[in-house]
Design a protein around this motif. Structure first.
Motif, PDB file in Angstrom:
ATOM      1  N   THR A   1      43.617  -8.468  -9.825  1.00  0.00           N
ATOM      2  CA  THR A   1      42.738  -7.170  -9.544  1.00  0.00           C
ATOM      3  C   THR A   1      42.018  -7.044 -10.722  1.00  0.00           C
ATOM      4  O   THR A   1      40.875  -6.356 -10.894  1.00  0.00           O
ATOM      5  CB  THR A   1      43.843  -5.977  -9.664  1.00  0.00           C
ATOM      6  OG1 THR A   1      44.792  -6.301  -8.543  1.00  0.00           O
ATOM      7  CG2 THR A   1      43.089  -4.583  -9.460  1.00  0.00           C
TER       8      THR A   1
ATOM      9  N   ARG B   1      37.391   1.025  -7.618  1.00  0.00           N
ATOM     10  CA  ARG B   1      37.699   0.003  -6.688  1.00  0.00           C
ATOM     11  C   ARG B   1      39.244  -0.725  -7.028  1.00  0.00           C
ATOM     12  O   ARG B   1      39.981  -1.069  -6.163  1.00  0.00           O
ATOM     13  CB  ARG B   1      36.674  -1.093  -6.485  1.00  0.00           C
ATOM     14  CG  ARG B   1      35.480  -0.424  -5.733  1.00  0.00           C
ATOM     15  CD  ARG B   1      34.369  -1.637  -5.526  1.00  0.00           C
ATOM     16  NE  ARG B   1      34.851  -2.912  -4.867  1.00  0.00           N
ATOM     17  CZ  ARG B   1      34.292  -3.829  -4.857  1.00  0.00           C
ATOM     18  NH1 ARG B   1      33.050  -3.836  -5.522  1.00  0.00           N
ATOM     19  NH2 ARG B   1      34.726  -4.857  -4.068  1.00  0.00           N
TER      20      ARG B   1
ATOM     21  N   LYS C   1      42.576  -0.813  -4.995  1.00  0.00           N
ATOM     22  CA  LYS C   1      43.420  -2.115  -4.683  1.00  0.00           C
ATOM     23  C   LYS C   1      44.548  -2.211  -5.256  1.00  0.00           C
ATOM     24  O   LYS C   1      45.574  -2.596  -4.496  1.00  0.00           O
ATOM     25  CB  LYS C   1      42.470  -3.242  -5.497  1.00  0.00           C
ATOM     26  CG  LYS C   1      43.070  -4.557  -5.430  1.00  0.00           C
ATOM     27  CD  LYS C   1      42.722  -5.158  -3.784  1.00  0.00           C
ATOM     28  CE  LYS C   1      42.992  -6.510  -3.783  1.00  0.00           C
ATOM     29  NZ  LYS C   1      42.796  -7.055  -2.300  1.00  0.00           N
TER      30      LYS C   1
END
Length: 527
Positions: A26, A115, A119
Motif C-alpha cells: 500500500t 487512495r 486501499k
C-alpha cells in the motif's frame, strides 16, 4: 522518517490486523500515485525498502543521452548532467536518480494519500472478513459498548460486533462494560464496513456452553442429538453416549448438578431439560415430555408421525407445560405430533378397540365383562387367500369348526384344493384361533388376543341346553335333544327343517317310518 514509517507499519500490522506485506504494498502504491501525479507517468519510478523495512526510497530511472538529444526530461538525462550523479556514466546507460517525496506537489500527495486510505480500509475489511467468517458458530467474548434502537454494540477488540434485539434473551438486562458471551451468527460485508452479528438465542449457543463445561461432549464421548429452545424460558437437549459405561445425562448435569448450574446461571435462569435420546420413538417421546412422567405412548399414524401420550391426571399439566410450552418443545425435538391425554380422556376417544384394550391392559384396567370377539368363519381369518375361501364356500364349508371336523383325505379330494392349501389354512387357524374341547368332546374355536393370555369360554352346565354365543345377554330356548339328527355324510348335528348340511353341504330329506318298524327314529336319506 524511518522511525515514523516503522511506527505506521507497526500500527497497521498489529492494531489494524493488516498483514505486513499488504502494508508495504500500500505504501508503494501511495508513492507511485504521487509520482505519477507530479510527472505524468509512473513507468520509470522505482520504490525500494531497506532490509529492515523501516525506510523507503523513491527513484526515477532515466536513460543517458547526448546533451542535445534530450526529448523527455522525465525519461532521459543529458550525459553532462548524469556525470554529476555518477562520474562513470556513459551514453545508453540507465541512471537511478533519488526523488525526495517532499518535492511532490501537495495536491498529488493528498490524492495519493486518499487512495491509500481507501486501499487500507478495503484490505482491513477483507482481512477481518476472512478471520471472522471462519469463526461463524463459535463462541466469542466482548464488552458492552453502547445501545441503539434495542441493538447492543459489543467491543470485540479489532472490531465492533452487533447483538440485535431479536437475538437477545428476554430474561437478560445489559449494562455498560458488562461482559457478553455470544456466538458469531453471521458476518456481513457492507460498503460502510463489516457487520459481525452475534446471538445468544441460537441453539448453538447452548451447545457451545455445554462443550465448555462438559469434557465428554468436547471429546465426542457424549454427543448431542438435537437441541430445541424457547429463549429465556426452556431448552430441551437430547443426548446419547458412545460408551455404555458413560451416562450421558449424568455427564452433562455433573456431580450435584454443578455443571448444568453454571450454564443455567449464564443463561439467566432459563430451564434446561437434558434427556436421553432413544431410537425407539415411544421411549424418545416419553423422555422428551420430561419432567412429566408418561405412562404410555401410542403410535396413532406412523406415516404422518402422530402419537398419543397417556399420563395420569396429576401429570397432565406438567406434560403440557405453561401455555403448552413443554409439549410444543417435545414435538420439535422428536419431530412427531404429540397429543397428551389422561387415561380417562383416552378411554373416551374414538380410536380402535385393539389400541384401547392394549392400553387398558398396561394400566391393569381390562374390563372383565367384555367378551373376546370370536372368529368362527373361515373368511374372517387374517391372511386367508380369497381363492381358498371361495373354493371352500363352493363345497359348503364356511365355518372353521366344519373345516376342522373333516378328514384331511376328504379335504384333499375336493376339487381345486391341494395338500399345501390345507396345511396353509391349518397354520393360519393355529396362529389366530385357540381350539378347546367342550363337554361333548366337540372342537370349538375362540380368538387369540394379544392383550391377554387367557381365553374366555362359556360352557353349558346342562347337556340339554344349546350353545350360547359370547357377548349375547339373551339366552336361547332349550332345544329338545330328540330334535337333533346326524348327517349321514359327515356326522354333524342337523335338524328336521334343514335342506342342506351346514357342514358338508349334502342335500337332506326326512321320511317318517312306521312306529312298528322303528319307533321314535327318523331315517336320513341322501338326495
Amino acid at each position: 522518517m524511518a522511525s515514523d514509517l516503522s511506527e505506521a507499519i507497526r500500527i497497521f500490522e498489529q492494531e489494524k490486523g493488516i498483514p505486513r506485506d499488504l502494508v508495504l504494498k500500500t505504501i508503494e502504491e501511495f508513492l507511485i500515485a504521487a509520482y505519477k501525479k507530479k510527472y505524468g507517468t509512473a513507468e520509470n519510478v522505482i520504490i525500494r525498502f531497506n532490509d529492515e523495512e523501516t525506510e523507503v526510497t523513491v527513484f526515477s530511472k532515466k536513460r543517458i543521452v547526448e546533451d542535445d538529444d534530450v526529448n523527455d526530461e522525465v525519461l532521459e538525462i543529458a550525459l553532462n548532467d548524469a556525470i554529476v550523479y555518477n562520474s562513470e556514466s556513459e551514453i545508453g546507460d540507465e541512471l537511478l536518480i533519488e526523488i525526495n517525496p517532499k518535492d511532490f506537489e501537495r495536491t498529488a500527495v493528498q490524492s495519493a494519500k486518499q487512495r491509500a486510505k481507501q486501499k487500507i480500509k478495503e484490505i482491513q475489511k477483507d482481512t477481518l472478513y476472512s478471520e471472522f467468517a471462519e469463526k461463524i458458530g463459535e463462541m466469542i467474548i466482548g464488552y458492552y459498548q453502547r445501545e441503539k434502537n434495542g441493538n447492543i454494540y459489543v467491543d470485540l477488540g479489532k472490531i465492533e460486533g452487533i447483538l440485535p434485539k431479536r437475538f437477545q434473551s428476554p430474561r437478560e438486562i445489559y449494562r455498560p462494560n458488562d461482559r457478553i458471551k455470544a456466538i458469531i451468527h453471521e458476518v456481513e460485508k457492507q460498503d460502510s464496513g463489516l457487520n459481525i452479528i452475534l446471538s445468544r438465542t441460537h441453539t448453538d449457543f447452548v451447545k457451545k456452553l455445554f462443550e465448555l463445561e462438559v469434557p465428554e461432549l468436547y471429546d465426542k464421548t457424549v454427543e448431542i442429538f438435537k437441541i430445541v429452545r424457547e429463549p429465556g424460558y426452556r431448552t430441551k437437549m437430547a443426548i446419547y453416549s458412545h460408551r455404555e459405561d458413560v451416562d450421558p445425562v449424568g455427564a452433562c448435569v455433573g456431580l450435584k448438578g454443578v455443571r448444568i448450574q453454571s450454564i443455567v446461571k449464564e443463561m439467566e435462569g432459563e430451564k434446561i431439560d437434558v434427556l436421553k435420546y432413544d431410537p425407539d420413538p415411544r421411549e424418545f417421546i416419553k423422555n422428551a415430555l420430561s419432567p412429566a412422567e408418561v405412562e404410555s405412548v401410542i403410535i396413532l399414524d406412523e406415516a404422518k408421525r402422530q402419537a398419543l401420550a397417556v399420563v395420569t391426571d396429576n401429570q397432565l399439566s406438567l406434560a403440557i407445560g405453561k401455555q403448552g410450552l413443554n409439549v410444543r418443545l417435545a414435538n420439535r425435538l422428536v419431530d412427531w405430533n404429540i397429543d397428551v391425554k389422561t387415561i380417562e380422556q383416552f378411554q373416551e376417544m374414538d380410536i380402535s378397540a385393539e389400541t384401547k384394550k392394549a392400553v387398558s391392559a398396561l394400566f391393569g384396567e381390562e374390563e372383565s365383562d367384555e367378551k373376546t370377539e370370536e372368529i368362527t368363519r373361515i373368511d374372517e381369518l387374517p391372511g386367508i387367500p380369497e381363492r381358498l375361501v371361495e373354493l371352500l364356500q363352493q363345497h359348503g364349508i364356511e365355518l372353521i369348526e366344519a373345516f376342522l371336523s373333516i378328514d384331511t383325505d376328504k379335504l384333499a379330494a375336493l376339487g381345486g384344493i391341494t395338500q399345501q392349501d390345507i396345511e396353509s389354512i391349518k397354520t393360519i387357524i393355529d396362529e389366530n384361533v385357540e381350539i378347546v374341547e367342550d363337554s361333548d368332546d366337540q372342537k370349538t374355536s375362540e380368538t387369540k388376543t394379544e392383550a391377554s393370555d387367557t381365553i374366555s369360554e362359556e360352557e353349558d352346565e346342562d347337556d340339554d341346553e344349546g350353545e350360547e354365543e359370547e357377548g349375547d345377554d339373551e339366552e336361547e330356548e332349550d332345544i329338545d335333544e330328540d330334535d337333533f339328527y346326524e348327517c349321514p355324510e359327515c356326522g354333524s348335528k342337523i335338524t328336521a327343517d334343514m335342506l342342506l348340511c351346514p357342514n358338508c353341504g349334502v342335500g337332506l330329506s326326512f321320511e317318517e317310518e312306521d312306529e312298528d318298524d322303528n319307533e321314535g327314529e327318523d331315517d336320513k336319506d341322501k338326495n
